[in-house]
Motif scaffolding. Structure first.
Motif, PDB file in Angstrom:
ATOM      1  N   SER A  23       1.918   9.336  -5.925  1.00 19.79           N
ATOM      2  CA  SER A  23       2.057  10.733  -5.498  1.00 19.79           C
ATOM      3  C   SER A  23       3.488  11.159  -5.228  1.00 19.79           C
ATOM      4  O   SER A  23       3.733  12.337  -4.979  1.00 19.79           O
ATOM      5  CB  SER A  23       1.231  10.962  -4.224  1.00 19.79           C
ATOM      6  OG  SER A  23       1.785  10.251  -3.139  1.00 19.79           O
TER       7      SER A  23
ATOM      8  N   TYR B 173      -1.058   8.701   2.297  1.00 25.14           N
ATOM      9  CA  TYR B 173      -2.349   8.330   1.726  1.00 25.14           C
ATOM     10  C   TYR B 173      -3.246   9.541   1.511  1.00 25.14           C
ATOM     11  O   TYR B 173      -4.052   9.580   0.584  1.00 25.14           O
ATOM     12  CB  TYR B 173      -2.991   7.291   2.663  1.00 25.14           C
ATOM     13  CG  TYR B 173      -4.466   7.391   2.829  1.00 25.14           C
ATOM     14  CD1 TYR B 173      -5.313   6.784   1.918  1.00 25.14           C
ATOM     15  CD2 TYR B 173      -5.030   8.074   3.892  1.00 25.14           C
ATOM     16  CE1 TYR B 173      -6.682   6.856   2.055  1.00 25.14           C
ATOM     17  CE2 TYR B 173      -6.383   8.154   4.039  1.00 25.14           C
ATOM     18  CZ  TYR B 173      -7.209   7.556   3.115  1.00 25.14           C
ATOM     19  OH  TYR B 173      -8.560   7.631   3.250  1.00 25.14           O
ATOM     20  N   SER B 174      -3.127  10.564   2.346  1.00 23.81           N
ATOM     21  CA  SER B 174      -4.073  11.684   2.320  1.00 23.81           C
ATOM     22  C   SER B 174      -3.954  12.556   1.073  1.00 23.81           C
ATOM     23  O   SER B 174      -4.887  13.294   0.771  1.00 23.81           O
ATOM     24  CB  SER B 174      -3.904  12.538   3.571  1.00 23.81           C
ATOM     25  OG  SER B 174      -2.609  13.103   3.594  1.00 23.81           O
TER      26      SER B 174
ATOM     27  N   PRO C 127      -9.476   9.937  -5.273  1.00 20.62           N
ATOM     28  CA  PRO C 127     -10.353   8.801  -4.958  1.00 20.62           C
ATOM     29  C   PRO C 127      -9.857   7.467  -5.530  1.00 20.62           C
ATOM     30  O   PRO C 127      -9.886   6.449  -4.839  1.00 20.62           O
ATOM     31  CB  PRO C 127     -11.691   9.175  -5.587  1.00 20.62           C
ATOM     32  CG  PRO C 127     -11.631  10.628  -5.827  1.00 20.62           C
ATOM     33  CD  PRO C 127     -10.197  11.000  -5.934  1.00 20.62           C
TER      34      PRO C 127
ATOM     35  N   TYR D 188      -4.782   2.200  -2.973  1.00 17.94           N
ATOM     36  CA  TYR D 188      -4.027   2.115  -1.722  1.00 17.94           C
ATOM     37  C   TYR D 188      -4.629   1.051  -0.805  1.00 17.94           C
ATOM     38  O   TYR D 188      -3.918   0.223  -0.250  1.00 17.94           O
ATOM     39  CB  TYR D 188      -4.033   3.481  -1.034  1.00 17.94           C
ATOM     40  CG  TYR D 188      -3.340   3.514   0.299  1.00 17.94           C
ATOM     41  CD1 TYR D 188      -1.966   3.706   0.379  1.00 17.94           C
ATOM     42  CD2 TYR D 188      -4.049   3.352   1.481  1.00 17.94           C
ATOM     43  CE1 TYR D 188      -1.323   3.735   1.607  1.00 17.94           C
ATOM     44  CE2 TYR D 188      -3.414   3.384   2.708  1.00 17.94           C
ATOM     45  CZ  TYR D 188      -2.058   3.579   2.764  1.00 17.94           C
ATOM     46  OH  TYR D 188      -1.422   3.599   3.975  1.00 17.94           O
ATOM     47  N   PHE D 189      -5.943   1.083  -0.643  1.00 20.26           N
ATOM     48  CA  PHE D 189      -6.590   0.125   0.255  1.00 20.26           C
ATOM     49  C   PHE D 189      -6.662  -1.278  -0.349  1.00 20.26           C
ATOM     50  O   PHE D 189      -6.644  -2.259   0.384  1.00 20.26           O
ATOM     51  CB  PHE D 189      -7.991   0.603   0.630  1.00 20.26           C
ATOM     52  CG  PHE D 189      -7.970   1.696   1.647  1.00 20.26           C
ATOM     53  CD1 PHE D 189      -7.479   1.458   2.912  1.00 20.26           C
ATOM     54  CD2 PHE D 189      -8.421   2.953   1.338  1.00 20.26           C
ATOM     55  CE1 PHE D 189      -7.448   2.467   3.858  1.00 20.26           C
ATOM     56  CE2 PHE D 189      -8.398   3.962   2.272  1.00 20.26           C
ATOM     57  CZ  PHE D 189      -7.903   3.725   3.544  1.00 20.26           C
TER      58      PHE D 189
ATOM     59  N   LYS E 170      -6.756   6.352  -3.584  1.00 20.98           N
ATOM     60  CA  LYS E 170      -7.112   5.809  -2.271  1.00 20.98           C
ATOM     61  C   LYS E 170      -7.680   4.403  -2.408  1.00 20.98           C
ATOM     62  O   LYS E 170      -7.417   3.531  -1.577  1.00 20.98           O
ATOM     63  CB  LYS E 170      -8.099   6.726  -1.575  1.00 20.98           C
ATOM     64  CG  LYS E 170      -7.463   8.015  -1.097  1.00 20.98           C
ATOM     65  CD  LYS E 170      -8.465   8.927  -0.426  1.00 20.98           C
ATOM     66  CE  LYS E 170      -7.768  10.201  -0.001  1.00 20.98           C
ATOM     67  NZ  LYS E 170      -8.690  11.167   0.590  1.00 20.98           N
TER      68      LYS E 170
ATOM     69  N   ALA F 269       1.047   4.259  -2.864  1.00 23.85           N
ATOM     70  CA  ALA F 269       0.954   5.690  -2.570  1.00 23.85           C
ATOM     71  C   ALA F 269       2.184   6.423  -3.085  1.00 23.85           C
ATOM     72  O   ALA F 269       2.067   7.510  -3.672  1.00 23.85           O
ATOM     73  CB  ALA F 269       0.791   5.908  -1.069  1.00 23.85           C
TER      74      ALA F 269
ATOM     75  N   SER G   9       0.828  -1.206   0.000  1.00 23.57           N
ATOM     76  CA  SER G   9       0.000   0.000   0.000  1.00 23.57           C
ATOM     77  C   SER G   9       0.863   1.257   0.000  1.00 23.57           C
ATOM     78  O   SER G   9       0.573   2.224  -0.716  1.00 23.57           O
ATOM     79  CB  SER G   9      -0.922   0.011   1.220  1.00 23.57           C
ATOM     80  OG  SER G   9      -1.861  -1.028   1.141  1.00 23.57           O
TER      81      SER G   9
ATOM     82  N   LEU H 221      -3.718  11.420  -1.987  1.00 25.63           N
ATOM     83  CA  LEU H 221      -4.207  10.682  -3.147  1.00 25.63           C
ATOM     84  C   LEU H 221      -5.642  11.078  -3.481  1.00 25.63           C
ATOM     85  O   LEU H 221      -6.416  11.456  -2.607  1.00 25.63           O
ATOM     86  CB  LEU H 221      -4.146   9.179  -2.871  1.00 25.63           C
ATOM     87  CG  LEU H 221      -2.771   8.582  -2.611  1.00 25.63           C
ATOM     88  CD1 LEU H 221      -2.896   7.130  -2.202  1.00 25.63           C
ATOM     89  CD2 LEU H 221      -1.887   8.725  -3.826  1.00 25.63           C
TER      90      LEU H 221
END
Length: 157
Positions: A56, A61-62, A66, A72-73, A69, A52, A48, A64
């Motif tokens: 980026s 994570y913040s 939608p 990422y998950f 994200k 990210a 993950s 990224l």
């Protein structure tokens, strides 16, 4: 390493009888759980973070969008699946197919029926419950550009 093979006389076995195939002592379940959790929580978290970083340039994570994200998950789940496959094949000495069916081949029609039988009521209950208990937090919106990112196109790149 020899994995258990399905003998002709047990091809007509039920799913419950197939659960007894392979090695199933208690320590094997504990070791399999440790392998799966390590793969998912340690290696999957690393995957993950790599997603990210690739999207980026930073492991945060913040920042990224939608779709980022979502990736990422979801990056940890293939690693989770790999851990489960390792546990089944190497620790329990079973073919992964025997976790789904005792038959020679997977009946995808039955898999689809099971998916629909579980997912439709679950989604309906979840969405209706969310709407009935928290109507002020429920909003209907549609962003075609974001939705289009998640639609499979069928093209291989």
């Amino acid at each position: 390493m020899k994995i258990n093979t399905i003998k002709p006389e047990v091809q007509d076995a039920t799913y419950v009888e197939a659960a007894r195939w392979g090695k199933h002592r208690g320590w094997r379940y504990v070791l399999g759980l440790v392998i799966i959790l390590f793969a998912w929580l340690v290696v999957g978290t690393g995957a993950s973070v790599l997603v990210a970083f690739a999207l980026s340039g930073q492991p945060d994570y913040s920042v990224l969008g939608p779709f980022g994200k979502f990736l990422y998950f979801m990056a940890g789940f293939p690693v989770f699946l790999a851990g489960a496959l390792i546990a089944v094949t190497l620790i329990h000495r079973r073919y992964p197919r025997t976790r789904v069916t005792a038959r020679e081949r997977i009946d995808w029609r039955r898999v689809g029926q099971g998916f629909v039988a579980w997912s439709v009521p679950t989604c309906l209950i979840g969405v209706l419950g969310q709407y009935l208990f928290y109507p002020d937090t429920f909003s209907f919106n549609f962003d075609l550009a974001t939705f289009a990112l998640f639609v499979p196109t069928g093209e291989a790149k």
